[in-house]
Design a protein around this motif. Sequence first.
Motif, short mmCIF file in Angstrom:
data_model
loop_
_atom_site.label_atom_id
_atom_site.label_comp_id
_atom_site.label_asym_id
_atom_site.label_seq_id
_atom_site.Cartn_x
_atom_site.Cartn_y
_atom_site.Cartn_z
N GLN A 221 19.79 36.93 -8.10
CA GLN A 221 19.49 37.32 -9.16
C GLN A 221 20.51 37.75 -10.07
O GLN A 221 21.75 37.52 -9.86
CB GLN A 221 18.73 38.61 -8.85
CG GLN A 221 17.50 38.50 -8.04
CD GLN A 221 16.84 39.94 -7.86
OE1 GLN A 221 17.16 40.78 -8.27
NE2 GLN A 221 15.76 39.85 -6.88
N LYS A 222 20.19 37.85 -11.38
CA LYS A 222 21.19 38.28 -12.53
C LYS A 222 20.84 39.54 -13.16
O LYS A 222 19.68 39.84 -13.43
CB LYS A 222 21.09 37.25 -13.55
CG LYS A 222 21.91 35.81 -13.07
CD LYS A 222 22.02 34.87 -14.23
CE LYS A 222 22.70 33.49 -13.96
NZ LYS A 222 22.93 32.79 -15.05
N ASP A 223 22.03 40.17 -13.41
CA ASP A 223 21.63 41.73 -14.00
C ASP A 223 21.60 41.49 -15.54
O ASP A 223 21.65 40.51 -15.97
CB ASP A 223 22.80 42.58 -13.51
CG ASP A 223 24.31 42.19 -14.00
OD1 ASP A 223 24.36 41.27 -15.02
OD2 ASP A 223 25.19 42.68 -13.30
N ALA A 224 21.57 42.70 -16.31
CA ALA A 224 21.43 42.51 -17.79
C ALA A 224 22.93 41.82 -18.40
O ALA A 224 22.54 41.23 -19.62
CB ALA A 224 21.09 43.84 -18.23
N ALA A 225 23.80 41.96 -17.74
CA ALA A 225 25.11 41.40 -18.37
C ALA A 225 25.14 39.97 -17.88
O ALA A 225 26.12 39.26 -18.42
CB ALA A 225 26.20 42.26 -17.89
N GLY A 226 24.24 39.25 -17.07
CA GLY A 226 24.33 37.94 -16.74
C GLY A 226 25.13 37.76 -15.41
O GLY A 226 25.36 36.50 -15.18
N ASN A 227 25.63 38.79 -14.74
CA ASN A 227 26.37 38.64 -13.64
C ASN A 227 25.42 38.23 -12.57
O ASN A 227 24.42 38.91 -12.27
CB ASN A 227 27.13 40.04 -13.14
CG ASN A 227 28.18 40.21 -14.10
OD1 ASN A 227 29.19 39.68 -14.56
ND2 ASN A 227 27.82 41.56 -14.72
N THR A 228 25.97 37.34 -11.61
CA THR A 228 24.95 36.80 -10.50
C THR A 228 25.41 37.55 -9.34
O THR A 228 26.53 37.76 -9.13
CB THR A 228 25.05 35.26 -10.16
OG1 THR A 228 24.87 34.49 -11.47
CG2 THR A 228 24.44 34.89 -8.90
N ASP A 295 35.86 39.90 -16.29
CA ASP A 295 34.71 39.04 -16.37
C ASP A 295 33.58 39.96 -16.74
O ASP A 295 32.49 39.88 -17.71
CB ASP A 295 34.30 38.12 -15.61
CG ASP A 295 32.93 37.01 -16.12
OD1 ASP A 295 33.22 36.58 -17.10
OD2 ASP A 295 32.14 37.12 -15.31
N LYS A 299 31.47 41.19 -20.26
CA LYS A 299 29.94 40.89 -20.37
C LYS A 299 29.38 42.53 -20.52
O LYS A 299 28.50 42.63 -21.29
CB LYS A 299 29.39 40.41 -19.09
CG LYS A 299 29.92 38.90 -19.07
CD LYS A 299 29.12 38.41 -17.64
CE LYS A 299 29.57 36.87 -17.21
NZ LYS A 299 28.99 36.30 -15.99
N LYS A 302 29.93 43.27 -24.20
CA LYS A 302 29.09 42.75 -25.38
C LYS A 302 27.80 43.51 -25.30
O LYS A 302 26.92 43.48 -26.33
CB LYS A 302 28.84 41.33 -24.88
CG LYS A 302 30.24 40.53 -25.17
CD LYS A 302 29.87 39.00 -24.85
CE LYS A 302 30.90 38.17 -25.15
NZ LYS A 302 32.19 38.22 -24.34
#
Length: 379
Positions: A221-228, A295, A299, A302
């Motif tokens: 899954q990905k969190d709101a910041a785009g981390n997998t 990283d 993210k 941002k």
Amino acid sequence: MNELFSTLFGLDSLLVGTIVPFLFVLTVVVFVHEMGHYLVGRWCGIGVKAFSIGFGPEIFGFNDRRGTRWKLSAIPLGGYVKFVGDMNVTSTPDAEETEKLTPAERQVAFHTQPVWKRAATVVAGPLFNFLLTIAVLATFFMTYGRVVSEPMIAEVQAGSPAEIAGFMPGDRFVSVDGSPVRTFADVQYRVSGRAGDPLVFVLLRDGKEIELTATPKVTEQKDAAGNTFRIGVIGVVNNNEVGQFRVIEYSVPGAVAEAVSETGRIIVRTGQFLKRFAIGREDKCQLGGPIKIADMAGKAAKLGFERLVELIALLSVGIGFLNLLPIPPLDGGHLVFYGIEAVIRRPLSERMMEAVYRTGMILVLAFMAFVFWNDLFGC
């Protein structure tokens, strides 16, 4: 010229978009950790020679009226408090150094203090990390409250562990593996870290309790910041209609209590992860080093300052937990030595301590090399 400036210093540049948020996050976490050591050490009457953010050569610094050198050092991957009588920044005892101390210095040297003062000073670093996390979470709870929902099943995904086990829409979770649940988030918490483990679920169906067993499967899954990230799921979905989503508002004491509870859950989850990782049941790519943290910081930045503060809270509790592992030269390793000293009423032999410190340092360096490898090549 404008393009070059934007590339180097724009909001999406490596410097401003990633490095600066990373340094901010790490500096706050390290400063709080070391300030815990410093404040409790000073309260115990221990002399402090240096307080450093970072390792290696000093970039700049100053001496306070007590003679402590406050400095910023070149390698921003940690920090240290060096007490009077320490051989190095890991507070390793040094008999020769202690012998050279003046009577006044011996009075305030770290290793001449009662064992309880040394233990209190050492445990203060991780404790302050936990307190930072509690403070951040309590502030969020007071400001925004918390969205919760009833532990109800609105949908069972086809082919999922839940469908295979016999879960049905309209079922209400009562407990997961013996732990009572109050909200759907409680169910997710109990399941997410247990991929591959058969779990016993007690459900309420048509007014009667039934018991079903399902084994969560790993999903990305990905969190709101785009981390997998990879977690365990059983394949059930909640929605507003059956879950009755609502926002809980907290008073100051209530927010603090909830923050303490949430911090405890994070600590337990971290321990479970490391235990499963040690026996090969977790993905090695879930562990990252400075590059992954940088990283994530970029993210988060941002998405806004609040996300960055949230990352600080999560990283702080992780750093606090790792430092309590019983491995020298980590804080937990020192605490083990002090515990043994308290029992046998004398310090361990210098030769034994040196051997254990060397072994512990090798383990720590090996772990650091592993996460660096993950960052650069492994994942």
